[in-house]
Design a protein around this motif. Structure first.
Motif, PDB file in Angstrom:
ATOM      1  N   GLY A  18       0.815  -1.201   0.000  1.00  0.00           N
ATOM      2  CA  GLY A  18       0.000   0.000   0.000  1.00  0.00           C
ATOM      3  C   GLY A  18       0.844   1.244   0.000  1.00  0.00           C
ATOM      4  N   GLU A  19       1.837   1.273  -0.873  1.00  0.00           N
ATOM      5  CA  GLU A  19       2.735   2.418  -0.910  1.00  0.00           C
ATOM      6  C   GLU A  19       1.983   3.699  -1.259  1.00  0.00           C
ATOM      7  OE1 GLU A  19       5.606   2.293   0.144  1.00  0.00           O
ATOM      8  OE2 GLU A  19       6.022   0.170   0.178  1.00  0.00           O
ATOM      9  N   ALA A  20       2.415   4.805  -0.672  1.00  0.00           N
ATOM     10  CA  ALA A  20       1.796   6.094  -0.941  1.00  0.00           C
ATOM     11  C   ALA A  20       2.119   6.547  -2.357  1.00  0.00           C
ATOM     12  CB  ALA A  20       2.293   7.134   0.061  1.00  0.00           C
ATOM     13  N   PRO A  21       1.214   7.308  -2.980  1.00  0.00           N
ATOM     14  CA  PRO A  21       1.494   7.821  -4.325  1.00  0.00           C
ATOM     15  C   PRO A  21       2.618   8.839  -4.294  1.00  0.00           C
ATOM     16  CG  PRO A  21      -0.478   8.822  -3.427  1.00  0.00           C
ATOM     17  CD  PRO A  21      -0.078   7.734  -2.472  1.00  0.00           C
ATOM     18  N   THR A  22       3.386   8.906  -5.368  1.00  0.00           N
ATOM     19  CA  THR A  22       4.492   9.861  -5.435  1.00  0.00           C
ATOM     20  C   THR A  22       4.350  10.842  -6.592  1.00  0.00           C
ATOM     21  OG1 THR A  22       5.771   8.300  -6.773  1.00  0.00           O
ATOM     22  CG2 THR A  22       6.093   8.214  -4.386  1.00  0.00           C
ATOM     23  N   ARG A  23       3.321  10.698  -7.412  1.00  0.00           N
ATOM     24  CA  ARG A  23       3.172  11.549  -8.594  1.00  0.00           C
ATOM     25  C   ARG A  23       3.024  13.020  -8.255  1.00  0.00           C
ATOM     26  NH1 ARG A  23      -1.695  10.361 -11.714  1.00  0.00           N
ATOM     27  NH2 ARG A  23      -2.332   8.965 -10.039  1.00  0.00           N
ATOM     28  N   ARG A  84     -16.141   5.227  -5.119  1.00  0.00           N
ATOM     29  CA  ARG A  84     -14.718   5.428  -5.405  1.00  0.00           C
ATOM     30  C   ARG A  84     -13.946   4.353  -4.661  1.00  0.00           C
ATOM     31  NH1 ARG A  84     -12.110   9.720  -3.700  1.00  0.00           N
ATOM     32  NH2 ARG A  84     -13.668  10.715  -2.373  1.00  0.00           N
ATOM     33  N   GLY A  85     -12.952   3.786  -5.344  1.00  0.00           N
ATOM     34  CA  GLY A  85     -12.303   2.605  -4.812  1.00  0.00           C
ATOM     35  C   GLY A  85     -13.159   1.388  -5.124  1.00  0.00           C
ATOM     36  N   PRO A  97      -5.136   4.454  -9.982  1.00  0.00           N
ATOM     37  CA  PRO A  97      -4.455   5.741  -9.787  1.00  0.00           C
ATOM     38  C   PRO A  97      -5.355   6.878  -9.314  1.00  0.00           C
ATOM     39  CG  PRO A  97      -3.656   4.691 -11.783  1.00  0.00           C
ATOM     40  CD  PRO A  97      -4.840   3.891 -11.326  1.00  0.00           C
ATOM     41  N   THR A  98      -6.683   6.751  -9.463  1.00  0.00           N
ATOM     42  CA  THR A  98      -7.556   7.837  -9.030  1.00  0.00           C
ATOM     43  C   THR A  98      -7.485   8.044  -7.520  1.00  0.00           C
ATOM     44  OG1 THR A  98      -9.460   6.328  -8.854  1.00  0.00           O
ATOM     45  CG2 THR A  98      -9.136   7.477 -10.951  1.00  0.00           C
ATOM     46  N   HIS A  99      -7.132   7.014  -6.766  1.00  0.00           N
ATOM     47  CA  HIS A  99      -7.024   7.185  -5.310  1.00  0.00           C
ATOM     48  C   HIS A  99      -5.853   8.095  -4.940  1.00  0.00           C
ATOM     49  CE1 HIS A  99     -10.231   5.109  -3.413  1.00  0.00           C
ATOM     50  NE2 HIS A  99      -9.568   4.712  -2.349  1.00  0.00           N
ATOM     51  N   ALA A 100      -4.875   8.198  -5.826  1.00  0.00           N
ATOM     52  CA  ALA A 100      -3.719   9.045  -5.533  1.00  0.00           C
ATOM     53  C   ALA A 100      -4.111  10.516  -5.424  1.00  0.00           C
ATOM     54  CB  ALA A 100      -2.652   8.872  -6.622  1.00  0.00           C
ATOM     55  N   LEU A 108      -3.367  -1.021  -1.656  1.00  0.00           N
ATOM     56  CA  LEU A 108      -4.345  -1.542  -0.711  1.00  0.00           C
ATOM     57  C   LEU A 108      -5.399  -0.522  -0.294  1.00  0.00           C
ATOM     58  CD1 LEU A 108      -2.018  -3.784   1.477  1.00  0.00           C
ATOM     59  CD2 LEU A 108      -3.850  -4.539  -0.036  1.00  0.00           C
ATOM     60  N   ASP A 109      -5.053   0.767  -0.273  1.00  0.00           N
ATOM     61  CA  ASP A 109      -6.074   1.771   0.061  1.00  0.00           C
ATOM     62  C   ASP A 109      -7.221   1.729  -0.946  1.00  0.00           C
ATOM     63  OD1 ASP A 109      -4.668   2.629   2.243  1.00  0.00           O
ATOM     64  OD2 ASP A 109      -3.957   4.496   1.344  1.00  0.00           O
ATOM     65  N   PHE A 110      -6.903   1.566  -2.221  1.00  0.00           N
ATOM     66  CA  PHE A 110      -7.921   1.527  -3.261  1.00  0.00           C
ATOM     67  C   PHE A 110      -8.918   0.400  -3.020  1.00  0.00           C
ATOM     68  CE2 PHE A 110      -9.473  -0.036  -7.386  1.00  0.00           C
ATOM     69  CZ  PHE A 110     -10.027   1.114  -7.911  1.00  0.00           C
ATOM     70  N   GLU A 111      -8.443  -0.705  -2.438  1.00  0.00           N
ATOM     71  CA  GLU A 111      -9.291  -1.868  -2.201  1.00  0.00           C
ATOM     72  C   GLU A 111     -10.018  -1.820  -0.867  1.00  0.00           C
ATOM     73  OE1 GLU A 111      -7.085  -5.520  -2.711  1.00  0.00           O
ATOM     74  OE2 GLU A 111      -5.607  -4.484  -3.966  1.00  0.00           O
TER      75      GLU A 111
END
Length: 366
Positions: A18-23, A84-85, A97-100, A108-111
């Motif tokens: 569940g790595e955090a987004p970096t974009r 969402r998710g 990617p929309t959860h980012a 895992l956050d998306f799920e």
């Protein structure tokens, strides 16, 4: 929980981390020991075992519900996403990617950190009642599944269909769940007026592989059965063999198309694997967990059909892979469809019956 090689992987979930987004330049979340603190929580006592990851749902109340687009390579111009998710946890899901955008992990956050829009039907009713509104088919399930498990509790998709039936507004549905049959009464009535078409995605016929790829989806056999029941009640159906993952699921292409033809499905199609943004590293991680011996081969073929990249984001070409492998898949699909006796069905839904719905108890003016 996990394996010795991948201790953070949790069975029953698609993503291995569940790595955090970096974009967006957000601060990275720190790892506490060998446990990711935003994914695992400890039982009482610091030395206790990790608690099983649970799904949470946050209710949100947006001000609008219809999303419009001008994309040249998708067949609709408006859509609704009630959630969402997605708890289905499909590792290949292009919506991750929309959860980012919300500082949440596309993994895992998306799920597990889901959002529901309980006022969706109310917003839709108000939108359809506007004097200048012009009807065109509304697409449900274009981002996250409208029949994911939490639909049983919230019934948002059903409430949207009720408004559309009242207004005689056409709808298309895309899902991976046989839960769509819970709304068979509405769908049958809408189909009788040429107001609905349903697409169900079937990725594989192997339930074990499906449990790895899409751990909380309906089993493949249930999806095939749902397609059959929908055709029996007169609902136009489409079977989407998607996504096709080279060297993982492509072996099932012909068998899925044959089953679709045998049960009377009017249309079939296929979509190649897409790996936008964070989906690519998540999918690579998934390969390392489940298919380490062929991970290199899979990604080599993926890059070969995407002009040397993990993903092609460009309009027109993102849905049309190129190269030898892509040509082979097209040929196989064309032959399979011909053998199954399935033509190129295009569902022309009827917009002429539309009538603005009642709002606030006011009767329609005739």
């Amino acid at each position: 929980m996990g394996t010795p090689e991948h201790p953070d992987f949790e069975h029953g979930r698609g993503a291995a981390s569940g790595e955090a987004p970096t974009r967006f330049g957000l601060a990275a979340r720190e790892v506490d020991g060998d446990r990711r603190d935003h994914v695992r929580t400890l039982a009482k006592g610091e030395d206790g075992p990790p608690v099983k990851l649970r799904t949470t749902v946050t209710e949100e109340r947006p001000k609008t519900i219809l999303s419009f687009n001008q994309s040249p390579d998708i067949p609709f111009d408006r859509s609704i996403n009630a959630y969402r998710g997605c708890e289905h946890g499909c590792i290949y899901c292009f919506a991750r990617p929309t959860h980012a955008y919300h500082d949440l992990s596309p993994g895992l956050d998306f799920e597990t950190k889901l959002f529901a829009k309980p006022n969706a039907a109310e917003l839709l009713r108000a939108t359809l009642a506007k004097p200048r509104y012009k009807p065109k088919p509304i697409a449900l399930g274009t981002n996250t599944d409208p029949y994911q498990p939490i639909e049983r509790r919230f019934l948002i998709t059903r409430s949207i269909l009720e408004v559309c039936l009242e207004a005689r507004h056409p709808v298309t549905i895309t899902t991976k769940s046989d839960r769509v049959l819970h709304d068979a009464d509405l769908l049958e009535e809408m189909a009788a007026q040429n107001l609905v078409a349903v697409a169900i995605s079937v990725t594989t016929l192997d339930p074990i592989l499906s449990a790895k790829l899409e751990p909380r989806c309906a089993a493949p056999a249930k999806r095939i059965k749902a397609l059959e029941k929908l055709t029996q009640i007169g609902v136009p159906t489409h079977c989407s063999v998607s996504p096709i993952i080279p060297a993982i699921t492509d072996e099932f292409l012909e068998a899925i198309v044959a089953k679709a033809g045998a049960i009377g499905v009017q249309s079939v199609g296929w979509i190649p694997l897409r790996l936008p943004h964070e989906v690519a590293p998540l999918f690579r991680e998934w390969l390392d967990v489940h298919f380490p011996e062929r991970a290199g081969k899979v990604m080599s073929i993926v890059r070969s059909i995407r002009n040397g990249r993990d993903n092609d984001p460009d309009f027109h070409t993102r849905m049309r892979p190129s190269g030898v492998w892509a040509d082979l898949l097209r040929t196989r699909f064309r032959i399979a469809r011909r053998k199954a006796g399935i033509g190129k069905a295009e569902f022309e839904l009827d917009c002429s019956k539309f009538r603005p719905p009642e709002v606030g108890g006011q009767m329609r003016l005739l």
